[in-house]
Design a protein around this motif. Structure first.
Motif, PDB file in Angstrom:
ATOM      1  N   SER A   1       0.854  -1.186   0.000  1.00  0.00           N
ATOM      2  CA  SER A   1       0.000   0.000   0.000  1.00  0.00           C
ATOM      3  C   SER A   1       0.888   1.233   0.000  1.00  0.00           C
ATOM      4  O   SER A   1       1.946   1.251   0.627  1.00  0.00           O
ATOM      5  CB  SER A   1      -0.935   0.002   1.219  1.00  0.00           C
ATOM      6  N   TRP A   2       0.439   2.276  -0.697  1.00  0.00           N
ATOM      7  CA  TRP A   2       1.258   3.480  -0.826  1.00  0.00           C
ATOM      8  C   TRP A   2       0.402   4.632  -1.337  1.00  0.00           C
ATOM      9  O   TRP A   2      -0.750   4.462  -1.724  1.00  0.00           O
ATOM     10  CB  TRP A   2       2.425   3.225  -1.778  1.00  0.00           C
ATOM     11  N   ARG A   3       1.002   5.802  -1.345  1.00  0.00           N
ATOM     12  CA  ARG A   3       0.372   7.001  -1.901  1.00  0.00           C
ATOM     13  C   ARG A   3       1.333   7.666  -2.877  1.00  0.00           C
ATOM     14  O   ARG A   3       2.533   7.736  -2.641  1.00  0.00           O
ATOM     15  CB  ARG A   3      -0.005   7.988  -0.799  1.00  0.00           C
ATOM     16  N   GLY A   4       0.794   8.167  -3.976  1.00  0.00           N
ATOM     17  CA  GLY A   4       1.601   8.918  -4.922  1.00  0.00           C
ATOM     18  C   GLY A   4       2.758   8.121  -5.483  1.00  0.00           C
ATOM     19  O   GLY A   4       2.595   7.014  -6.001  1.00  0.00           O
ATOM     20  N   MET A   5       3.951   8.686  -5.350  1.00  0.00           N
ATOM     21  CA  MET A   5       5.144   8.092  -5.944  1.00  0.00           C
ATOM     22  C   MET A   5       5.901   7.185  -4.980  1.00  0.00           C
ATOM     23  O   MET A   5       7.057   6.850  -5.225  1.00  0.00           O
ATOM     24  CB  MET A   5       6.079   9.204  -6.435  1.00  0.00           C
ATOM     25  N   SER A   6       5.278   6.818  -3.866  1.00  0.00           N
ATOM     26  CA  SER A   6       6.000   6.089  -2.817  1.00  0.00           C
ATOM     27  C   SER A   6       5.778   4.582  -2.855  1.00  0.00           C
ATOM     28  O   SER A   6       5.858   3.921  -1.837  1.00  0.00           O
ATOM     29  CB  SER A   6       5.593   6.624  -1.441  1.00  0.00           C
ATOM     30  N   GLN A   7       5.484   4.026  -4.037  1.00  0.00           N
ATOM     31  CA  GLN A   7       5.233   2.589  -4.127  1.00  0.00           C
ATOM     32  C   GLN A   7       6.449   1.791  -3.672  1.00  0.00           C
ATOM     33  O   GLN A   7       7.562   1.992  -4.159  1.00  0.00           O
ATOM     34  CB  GLN A   7       4.874   2.189  -5.558  1.00  0.00           C
ATOM     35  N   PRO A   8       6.257   0.875  -2.710  1.00  0.00           N
ATOM     36  CA  PRO A   8       7.392   0.066  -2.244  1.00  0.00           C
ATOM     37  C   PRO A   8       7.833  -0.942  -3.300  1.00  0.00           C
ATOM     38  O   PRO A   8       7.052  -1.346  -4.166  1.00  0.00           O
ATOM     39  CB  PRO A   8       6.832  -0.642  -1.005  1.00  0.00           C
ATOM     40  N   GLU A   9       9.080  -1.355  -3.199  1.00  0.00           N
ATOM     41  CA  GLU A   9       9.652  -2.324  -4.123  1.00  0.00           C
ATOM     42  C   GLU A   9       9.946  -3.616  -3.375  1.00  0.00           C
ATOM     43  O   GLU A   9      10.560  -3.588  -2.308  1.00  0.00           O
ATOM     44  CB  GLU A   9      10.934  -1.779  -4.739  1.00  0.00           C
TER      45      GLU A   9
END
Length: 239
Positions: A86-94
């Motif tokens: 789960s994330w917001r904006g450009m902060s998608q985890p890898e």
């Protein structure tokens, strides 16, 4: 002369107020920047569910933020890896997954805001489910920066470390591990092991420490180290 001396504290006080004010402004600006970059975006989610066909006898999981769970299920024939991001904006985890030299490696990294290195709120919940009748794991090593750790599987050695989060090891129904280590900087630590002989080190800098149904045996082959900097520590045996 007296006027000159009395003005020095005033200048020092003014300098201190200037520094404090500058830090406060930076904090406000940083919070606003993070809010603009990430807070205005709707939360996004992505779930993956995969079978691990390659054989492995060790597990190594490293998560920046989220929950780590390792359990067994007698209905499974092949190990299963589930990841909830789960994330917001450009902060998608890898999340990177690989089996290297007989070791299942899962690494989940969460981007941080550039300003002040503050976290963006992204997280990855990692769950590994193993067949109950599979090969006995040689080692389990998990590390979590922000989030809980829950392990219910047999292994020769277990190492579980969380910076901020509870650590729970439910090992009572399995063969006693030769080495068990569970630590948290801020969080509760709970360790349940089979009834056996252990060398035990249990401690908390700020919290209760309880050891039940098991006695420390300095000559024992198996070892338990359980500690928390801020949080209660419980170690017990299951008969």
């Amino acid at each position: 002369m007296s006027q000159t001396q009395s003005s020095h504290p005033d200048r020092r006080l003014g300098l201190i107020l200037l520094i404090v004010g500058s830090i406060a402004v930076l904090g406000i600006v940083g919070g606003m920047l993070i809010g603009v970059l990430f807070g205005s975006y709707a939360q996004e989610k992505e779930n993956t569910d995969q079978k691990i066909a390659e054989a492995f006898t060790s597990v190594d999981v490293d998560v920046e933020a989220g929950e780590i769970t390792i359990v067994e299920d007698d209905r499974l024939l092949v190990p299963r890896l589930q990841v909830e991001k789960s994330w917001r904006g450009m902060s998608q985890p890898e999340v990177k997954v690989a089996v290297v030299a007989g070791e299942l490696r899962v690494k989940a990294s969460s981007p941080k805001a550039i300003f002040l290195g503050l976290p963006t709120g992204s997280e990855s919940n990692v769950k590994i489910t193993l067949p109950s009748k599979g090969d006995y794991l040689k080692s389990v090593k998990v590390k979590n920066n922000v989030g809980s750790i829950n392990i219910r599987t047999g292994s020769g050695t277990v190492n579980a470390d969380s910076n901020i989060g509870d650590v729970t090891l439910e090992l009572g129904s399995f063969t006693a591990p030769t080495s068990t280590r569970a630590t948290s900087n801020v969080g509760k630590v709970t360790v349940h092991v089979p009834f056996d002989s252990f060398q035990i080190e249990a401690s908390s800098n700020l919290g209760r420490t309880e050891v039940n149904l098991i006695k420390d045996n300095p000559a024992a082959r198996n070892t338990i180290k359980a500690s928390s900097n801020i949080g209660n520590v419980f170690v017990s045996a299951v008969e």
